[in-house]
Design a protein around this motif. Sequence first.
Motif, PDB file in Angstrom:
ATOM      1  N   SER A  63      37.375  27.656  42.382  1.00 17.46           N
ATOM      2  CA  SER A  63      37.996  28.821  43.007  1.00 17.46           C
ATOM      3  C   SER A  63      39.099  28.328  43.940  1.00 17.46           C
ATOM      4  CB  SER A  63      36.961  29.625  43.802  1.00 17.46           C
ATOM      5  OG  SER A  63      36.679  28.982  45.037  1.00 17.46           O
ATOM      6  N   GLN A  64      39.926  29.227  44.385  1.00 11.75           N
ATOM      7  CA  GLN A  64      41.025  28.861  45.274  1.00 11.75           C
ATOM      8  C   GLN A  64      40.543  28.326  46.624  1.00 11.75           C
ATOM      9  OE1 GLN A  64      44.296  28.605  44.482  1.00 11.75           O
ATOM     10  NE2 GLN A  64      43.480  28.959  42.433  1.00 11.75           N
ATOM     11  N   ASP A  65      39.286  28.584  46.952  1.00 11.78           N
ATOM     12  CA  ASP A  65      38.732  28.130  48.226  1.00 11.78           C
ATOM     13  C   ASP A  65      38.076  26.759  48.132  1.00 11.78           C
ATOM     14  OD1 ASP A  65      39.508  30.538  49.430  1.00 11.78           O
ATOM     15  OD2 ASP A  65      37.634  31.503  48.873  1.00 11.78           O
ATOM     16  N   ASP A  66      37.895  26.241  46.937  1.00 10.98           N
ATOM     17  CA  ASP A  66      37.234  24.951  46.756  1.00 10.98           C
ATOM     18  C   ASP A  66      38.168  23.802  47.101  1.00 10.98           C
ATOM     19  OD1 ASP A  66      34.869  26.104  45.890  1.00 10.98           O
ATOM     20  OD2 ASP A  66      35.408  25.972  43.773  1.00 10.98           O
ATOM     21  N   GLY A 126      40.447  20.763  46.878  1.00  4.80           N
ATOM     22  CA  GLY A 126      41.361  20.308  45.841  1.00  4.80           C
ATOM     23  C   GLY A 126      42.070  21.402  45.071  1.00  4.80           C
ATOM     24  N   ALA A 127      41.741  22.664  45.344  1.00  2.00           N
ATOM     25  CA  ALA A 127      42.343  23.766  44.577  1.00  2.00           C
ATOM     26  C   ALA A 127      43.861  23.795  44.696  1.00  2.00           C
ATOM     27  CB  ALA A 127      41.748  25.104  45.011  1.00  2.00           C
ATOM     28  N   ARG A 128      44.368  23.349  45.815  1.00  2.00           N
ATOM     29  CA  ARG A 128      45.828  23.402  45.999  1.00  2.00           C
ATOM     30  C   ARG A 128      46.577  22.435  45.087  1.00  2.00           C
ATOM     31  NH1 ARG A 128      46.963  20.321  51.677  1.00  2.00           N
ATOM     32  NH2 ARG A 128      45.369  18.721  51.457  1.00  2.00           N
ATOM     33  N   TRP A 129      45.873  21.474  44.502  1.00  2.00           N
ATOM     34  CA  TRP A 129      46.521  20.471  43.665  1.00  2.00           C
ATOM     35  C   TRP A 129      46.353  20.708  42.168  1.00  2.00           C
ATOM     36  CZ3 TRP A 129      49.367  18.633  47.197  1.00  2.00           C
ATOM     37  CH2 TRP A 129      48.875  18.277  48.436  1.00  2.00           C
ATOM     38  N   VAL A 130      45.595  21.737  41.789  1.00  2.00           N
ATOM     39  CA  VAL A 130      45.342  21.972  40.364  1.00  2.00           C
ATOM     40  C   VAL A 130      45.698  23.399  39.994  1.00  2.00           C
ATOM     41  CG1 VAL A 130      43.511  20.234  40.246  1.00  2.00           C
ATOM     42  CG2 VAL A 130      42.915  22.600  40.715  1.00  2.00           C
ATOM     43  N   LYS A 131      45.807  23.634  38.688  1.00  2.00           N
ATOM     44  CA  LYS A 131      46.060  24.987  38.182  1.00  2.00           C
ATOM     45  C   LYS A 131      45.149  25.252  36.987  1.00  2.00           C
ATOM     46  CE  LYS A 131      50.015  23.289  35.576  1.00  2.00           C
ATOM     47  NZ  LYS A 131      51.450  23.344  35.392  1.00  2.00           N
ATOM     48  N   TRP A 132      44.962  26.515  36.695  1.00  2.00           N
ATOM     49  CA  TRP A 132      44.145  26.952  35.569  1.00  2.00           C
ATOM     50  C   TRP A 132      44.896  26.608  34.301  1.00  2.00           C
ATOM     51  CZ3 TRP A 132      39.559  28.510  34.070  1.00  2.00           C
ATOM     52  CH2 TRP A 132      39.429  29.271  32.908  1.00  2.00           C
ATOM     53  N   ASP A 133      44.217  26.001  33.352  1.00  2.00           N
ATOM     54  CA  ASP A 133      44.833  25.594  32.092  1.00  2.00           C
ATOM     55  C   ASP A 133      43.818  25.768  30.971  1.00  2.00           C
ATOM     56  OD1 ASP A 133      46.627  24.537  30.233  1.00  2.00           O
ATOM     57  OD2 ASP A 133      45.973  22.495  30.621  1.00  2.00           O
ATOM     58  N   PRO A 134      43.752  26.978  30.397  1.00  2.00           N
ATOM     59  CA  PRO A 134      42.724  27.252  29.383  1.00  2.00           C
ATOM     60  C   PRO A 134      42.930  26.520  28.061  1.00  2.00           C
ATOM     61  CG  PRO A 134      44.163  29.135  29.641  1.00  2.00           C
ATOM     62  CD  PRO A 134      44.565  28.135  30.682  1.00  2.00           C
ATOM     63  N   GLU A 135      44.026  25.887  27.849  1.00  2.00           N
ATOM     64  CA  GLU A 135      44.286  25.178  26.577  1.00  2.00           C
ATOM     65  C   GLU A 135      43.762  23.792  26.601  1.00  2.00           C
ATOM     66  OE1 GLU A 135      45.466  26.694  23.804  1.00  2.00           O
ATOM     67  OE2 GLU A 135      45.392  28.475  25.000  1.00  2.00           O
TER      68      GLU A 135
END
Length: 137
Positions: free
Chosen positions: A123-126, A128-137
């Motif tokens: 989640s955005q609160d976890d 390291g979230a600021r360094w990653v993005k959602w990538d469903p592929e």
Amino acid sequence: MSPSTAASADDLGLHAWSDRCHEALMDREGDRRDGSCVLGTHEAWDFDRVLEGWLAHIRERLAAHGIHYDLDEDLVRLPTSLGADEARHLCSEAVAGFPAWIDGVVDEVRSGRPDPRKWDARSQDDDGARWVKWDPE
């Protein structure tokens, strides 16, 4: 504002690691196949945000010495009291911290890695979230 002189960020060596963020992260990421990857199943590095974070870190380090790094112009404004050799040395010291800084990013991402049995992305609160993005592929 006190008088200053300007120098190219490239001439001062500030670009030394900027082009290597991708390579450094990929080298430290781990392997998705054996579970050692620091990213969740549907996560990818947000390389733009990592680069922005690195440049913000550099700007903060240099600002402590009265040096202003203007990212838009890619110029570094040096106080006139600071010689060119001293400025190069300070910039070199700041840039030399890249391996430790990027290790900190990876550690932060690792600490917030979602449990793959429950979630495929943090989640955005976890951590390291600021360094990653959602990538469903």
